[in-house]
Design an enzyme around this catalytic site. Structure first.
Site, PDB file in Angstrom:
ATOM      1  N   SER A  72      -1.546  21.182  20.555  1.00  0.00           N
ATOM      2  CA  SER A  72      -2.389  20.324  21.402  1.00  0.00           C
ATOM      3  C   SER A  72      -3.831  20.840  21.392  1.00  0.00           C
ATOM      4  O   SER A  72      -4.739  20.155  21.871  1.00  0.00           O
ATOM      5  CB  SER A  72      -1.851  20.259  22.838  1.00  0.00           C
ATOM      6  OG  SER A  72      -1.645  21.558  23.367  1.00  0.00           O
ATOM      7  N   GLU A 114       8.775  21.181  16.033  1.00  0.00           N
ATOM      8  CA  GLU A 114       9.249  19.869  16.466  1.00  0.00           C
ATOM      9  C   GLU A 114      10.431  19.478  15.577  1.00  0.00           C
ATOM     10  O   GLU A 114      10.328  19.516  14.347  1.00  0.00           O
ATOM     11  CB  GLU A 114       8.113  18.842  16.395  1.00  0.00           C
ATOM     12  CG  GLU A 114       7.028  19.151  17.415  1.00  0.00           C
ATOM     13  CD  GLU A 114       5.980  18.062  17.571  1.00  0.00           C
ATOM     14  OE1 GLU A 114       6.206  16.919  17.102  1.00  0.00           O
ATOM     15  OE2 GLU A 114       4.918  18.343  18.171  1.00  0.00           O
ATOM     16  N   GLU A 164      10.850  18.331  25.622  1.00  0.00           N
ATOM     17  CA  GLU A 164       9.667  17.628  26.147  1.00  0.00           C
ATOM     18  C   GLU A 164      10.022  16.204  26.537  1.00  0.00           C
ATOM     19  O   GLU A 164      10.599  15.448  25.733  1.00  0.00           O
ATOM     20  CB  GLU A 164       8.526  17.626  25.104  1.00  0.00           C
ATOM     21  CG  GLU A 164       7.303  16.868  25.653  1.00  0.00           C
ATOM     22  CD  GLU A 164       6.010  17.105  24.890  1.00  0.00           C
ATOM     23  OE1 GLU A 164       5.942  18.006  24.036  1.00  0.00           O
ATOM     24  OE2 GLU A 164       5.051  16.360  25.173  1.00  0.00           O
TER      25      GLU A 164
HETATM   26  O1  KIV Z   1       1.101  21.631  21.869  1.00  0.00           O
HETATM   27  C1  KIV Z   1       1.492  21.980  23.008  1.00  0.00           C
HETATM   28  O2  KIV Z   1       0.723  22.456  23.846  1.00  0.00           O
HETATM   29  C2  KIV Z   1       2.928  21.797  23.273  1.00  0.00           C
HETATM   30  C3  KIV Z   1       3.468  21.964  24.634  1.00  0.00           C
HETATM   31  C4  KIV Z   1       2.777  21.405  25.762  1.00  0.00           C
HETATM   32  C5  KIV Z   1       4.931  21.763  24.686  1.00  0.00           C
HETATM   33  O3  KIV Z   1       3.643  21.531  22.367  1.00  0.00           O
END
Ligand code: KIV
Length: 275
Positions: free
Chosen positions: A45, A115, A178
């Site tokens: 993210s 994932e 998730e």
């Molecule tokens: O990319 C991320 O921060 C995540 C989590 C919030 C699970 O995959």
């Protein structure tokens, strides 16, 4: 003392919950460490929160390695979880194994989050078989671009529970769920002895993770239903930067207390030197 996967197994067996923060740099990891969290996830993210892309897909393996190493420098005593980026996951099992090992050997990660869908199970198993500690990430998988709650029907829930069982039997050390319906996450958490982290999968999992920008409300973006702002640091930051801007423009900063001076007598010498 270093927090290991075994420590989290023990926490689970004793009914203790643990906290995980997804963060992307040394300074924020330091804050999370000082706050006493158990684990740091370097999530892909970062593509959105750090680099401003509209999905997690463009982030590169090299960038993920650099930020994982930075987070590890701040939080090496915590469990460090690295997120295998799309670039690697779409490149086949050999590349996934190579990149997962780089996270461990070059960046100090303890476990690699991947994932995982039923279609990708063989690739994830190949990484586990290579000796890397793996945390399959099941349910909403941002690398697919779909953000709809998962496991809300019995049929889909059964498929997800089967996938969790497959990954556990294959040797996954932990699981991340998730956006799963709480009931389904509870079954998975109770059915397997490995520590299960929830990201929007309800309170019955062993641990919880949220991204730091949500926890601190660093952006104006609305948080997902399952997330929460615990403070408004974004507003406090804007106020502080606006005050800095105001003081510069009014000549109030920097004042004399915030600058260096020449040693006694040196200024007079200098005037003679330069004429
Ligand atoms: O990319 C991320 O921060 C995540 C989590 C919030 C699970 O995959």
């Amino acid at each position: 003392m270093k927090i290991t996967v075994s420590a989290l197994y023990k926490a689970k067996s004793q009914g203790h919950r643990f906290s995980v923060v997804s963060c992307y740099d040394y300074t924020s990891a330091k804050l999370a460490v000082s706050a006493g969290v158990d684990a740091l996830l370097v999530g892909d993210s970062a593509a959105q929160f750090l680099l401003g892309f509209d999905s997690t897909l463009p982030i590169t393996m090299d960038f993920m390695l650099a930020i994982t190493a930075a987070v590890n420098r701040a939080g090496f005593e915590k469990l460090i979880i690295a997120d295998l980026p799309y670039e690697s996951c779409r490149s086949g099992p050999e590349q996934m194994i190579k990149d997962s090992k780089r996270f461990i050997e070059e960046a100090g990660a303890d476990i690699v989050k991947i994932e995982t869908s039923a279609e990708q199970f063989d690739e994830v198993k190949a990484v586990i078989d290579s000796g890397v500690s793996v945390m399959p990430h099941i349910g909403i998988r941002p690398q697919t671009g779909q953000y709809k709650a998962e496991g809300t029907t019995a049929e889909i829930a059964a498929v997800l529970i089967k996938l969790a069982a497959q990954t556990y039997k294959a040797g996954a050390d932990m699981l991340l769920l998730e956006g799963l319906a709480r009931e389904v996450a509870k079954i998975i958490t109770q059915r397997f002895p490995i520590p299960v982290i929830s990201c929007g999968a309800g309170a019955d999992c062993d641990g919880q993770v949220l991204v730091l920008p949500d926890i601190l409300k660093l952006t104006d973006c609305p948080v997902p239903k399952f997330s929460k702002n615990f403070a408004d640091i974004g507003k406090a930051s804007i106020d502080a930067i606006a005050e800095y801007d105001r003081q510069i423009k009014q000549g109030a900063f920097p004042d004399d207390a915030h600058c260096y001076h020449m040693k006694a007598g040196e200024f007079e010498k200098l005037l003679k030197l330069i004429g």
